[in-house]
Scaffold this motif. Sequence first.
Motif, short mmCIF file in Angstrom:
data_model
loop_
_atom_site.label_atom_id
_atom_site.label_comp_id
_atom_site.label_asym_id
_atom_site.label_seq_id
_atom_site.Cartn_x
_atom_site.Cartn_y
_atom_site.Cartn_z
N ALA A 111 -46.31 -11.97 -33.88
CA ALA A 111 -46.03 -10.68 -34.53
C ALA A 111 -44.90 -9.96 -33.81
CB ALA A 111 -47.29 -9.82 -34.55
N LEU A 112 -44.91 -10.02 -32.48
CA LEU A 112 -43.86 -9.35 -31.70
C LEU A 112 -42.52 -10.05 -31.87
CD1 LEU A 112 -45.98 -8.54 -28.56
CD2 LEU A 112 -44.93 -6.87 -30.09
N GLU A 113 -42.52 -11.37 -31.95
CA GLU A 113 -41.27 -12.10 -32.16
C GLU A 113 -40.66 -11.76 -33.52
OE1 GLU A 113 -42.55 -16.09 -31.34
OE2 GLU A 113 -42.44 -15.76 -29.17
N LYS A 114 -41.52 -11.55 -34.52
CA LYS A 114 -41.02 -11.11 -35.83
C LYS A 114 -40.38 -9.72 -35.71
CE LYS A 114 -42.20 -10.22 -40.66
NZ LYS A 114 -40.94 -9.55 -40.82
N LEU A 115 -41.01 -8.84 -34.93
CA LEU A 115 -40.42 -7.51 -34.71
C LEU A 115 -39.07 -7.63 -34.01
CD1 LEU A 115 -43.37 -5.21 -33.56
CD2 LEU A 115 -41.98 -4.99 -35.62
N VAL A 116 -38.95 -8.54 -33.06
CA VAL A 116 -37.67 -8.74 -32.36
C VAL A 116 -36.59 -9.12 -33.37
CG1 VAL A 116 -36.43 -10.26 -30.75
CG2 VAL A 116 -38.67 -9.35 -30.12
N ILE A 162 -40.42 -3.65 -27.36
CA ILE A 162 -40.98 -4.86 -27.98
C ILE A 162 -40.93 -6.01 -26.97
CG2 ILE A 162 -40.68 -6.59 -29.80
CD1 ILE A 162 -39.40 -4.30 -31.52
N GLU A 163 -39.80 -6.17 -26.32
CA GLU A 163 -39.64 -7.24 -25.32
C GLU A 163 -40.63 -7.07 -24.17
OE1 GLU A 163 -37.94 -10.02 -25.33
OE2 GLU A 163 -36.73 -9.67 -27.12
N THR A 164 -40.83 -5.84 -23.72
CA THR A 164 -41.78 -5.58 -22.64
C THR A 164 -43.18 -5.98 -23.05
OG1 THR A 164 -40.42 -3.77 -21.79
CG2 THR A 164 -42.74 -3.77 -21.15
N LYS A 165 -43.58 -5.60 -24.26
CA LYS A 165 -44.92 -5.95 -24.74
C LYS A 165 -45.04 -7.46 -24.93
CE LYS A 165 -48.51 -4.63 -28.01
NZ LYS A 165 -48.93 -3.72 -29.08
N LEU A 166 -43.98 -8.08 -25.43
CA LEU A 166 -43.98 -9.53 -25.61
C LEU A 166 -44.11 -10.24 -24.26
CD1 LEU A 166 -43.71 -11.92 -27.57
CD2 LEU A 166 -41.23 -11.69 -27.36
N ASP A 167 -43.40 -9.75 -23.25
CA ASP A 167 -43.51 -10.33 -21.91
C ASP A 167 -44.94 -10.22 -21.37
OD1 ASP A 167 -40.84 -11.00 -21.91
OD2 ASP A 167 -40.21 -9.30 -20.66
N ARG A 168 -45.58 -9.07 -21.60
CA ARG A 168 -46.96 -8.87 -21.13
C ARG A 168 -47.90 -9.87 -21.79
NH1 ARG A 168 -46.34 -2.98 -21.37
NH2 ARG A 168 -47.29 -3.13 -23.40
N ILE A 169 -47.72 -10.06 -23.09
CA ILE A 169 -48.61 -10.96 -23.84
C ILE A 169 -48.37 -12.40 -23.43
CG2 ILE A 169 -49.01 -11.96 -26.13
CD1 ILE A 169 -48.89 -9.17 -27.28
N THR A 170 -47.11 -12.81 -23.29
CA THR A 170 -46.84 -14.21 -22.97
C THR A 170 -47.11 -14.52 -21.49
OG1 THR A 170 -44.48 -13.69 -22.67
CG2 THR A 170 -45.18 -14.56 -24.82
N ASP A 171 -47.11 -13.52 -20.62
CA ASP A 171 -47.39 -13.75 -19.21
C ASP A 171 -48.89 -13.84 -18.92
OD1 ASP A 171 -44.74 -13.80 -18.62
OD2 ASP A 171 -44.65 -11.77 -17.81
N SER A 172 -49.71 -13.34 -19.85
CA SER A 172 -51.16 -13.35 -19.58
C SER A 172 -51.84 -14.58 -20.11
CB SER A 172 -51.83 -12.11 -20.15
OG SER A 172 -51.37 -11.81 -21.45
#
Length: 172
Positions: A111-116, A162-172
């Motif tokens: 979903a976040l990648e689509k937002l990007v 968006i990138e910050t949230k995406l980083d948080r999701i992919t890092d966890s």
Amino acid sequence: MMNYFELYNLPEQFEIDLIKLKDHYQTLQKLTHPDRFASASEQQKRMYLTKNSQVNDAYSVLKSPISRGEHLLIVRGVKLPSEQDTVGDIEFLMEQMEWRETLDDATSAQALEKLVVDNHEILVKQEKIISAFLSHNREQDNQAAAQELGKMKFMVKLADEIETKLDRITDS
């Protein structure tokens, strides 16, 4: 105020050749680098340090579409609106709120990648709109460009979030 377009020997316009900008930057860097003047007087060293700083500042401004557009408007004598002035566009305000909700609701990397991707498409369109306004040096076009630059700032800030949230999701 220094005109960075003049410093880099570039036309005063929004659309610039970024390769030419980088080439000019590297040349100016070599000409003004403080290490070249190690044996110069203290006054000359300070002067070249100041020149080198101006070269770096100008490069930073001119390579960014937002700061380049704002600098062009300032060179043209246009007073830039504050962020509160940009909020006058009700339709854009509503879009901002929708973007924020969509970002808040996005819980997956997909979903976040689509937002990007969506945000990037809007930024590309925004840059074209701004370029069209700034291709003329007319008061109404300059004012419209200033408003659009404010909107673009929001979209860039949103892209960072968006990138910050995406980083948080992919890092966890």
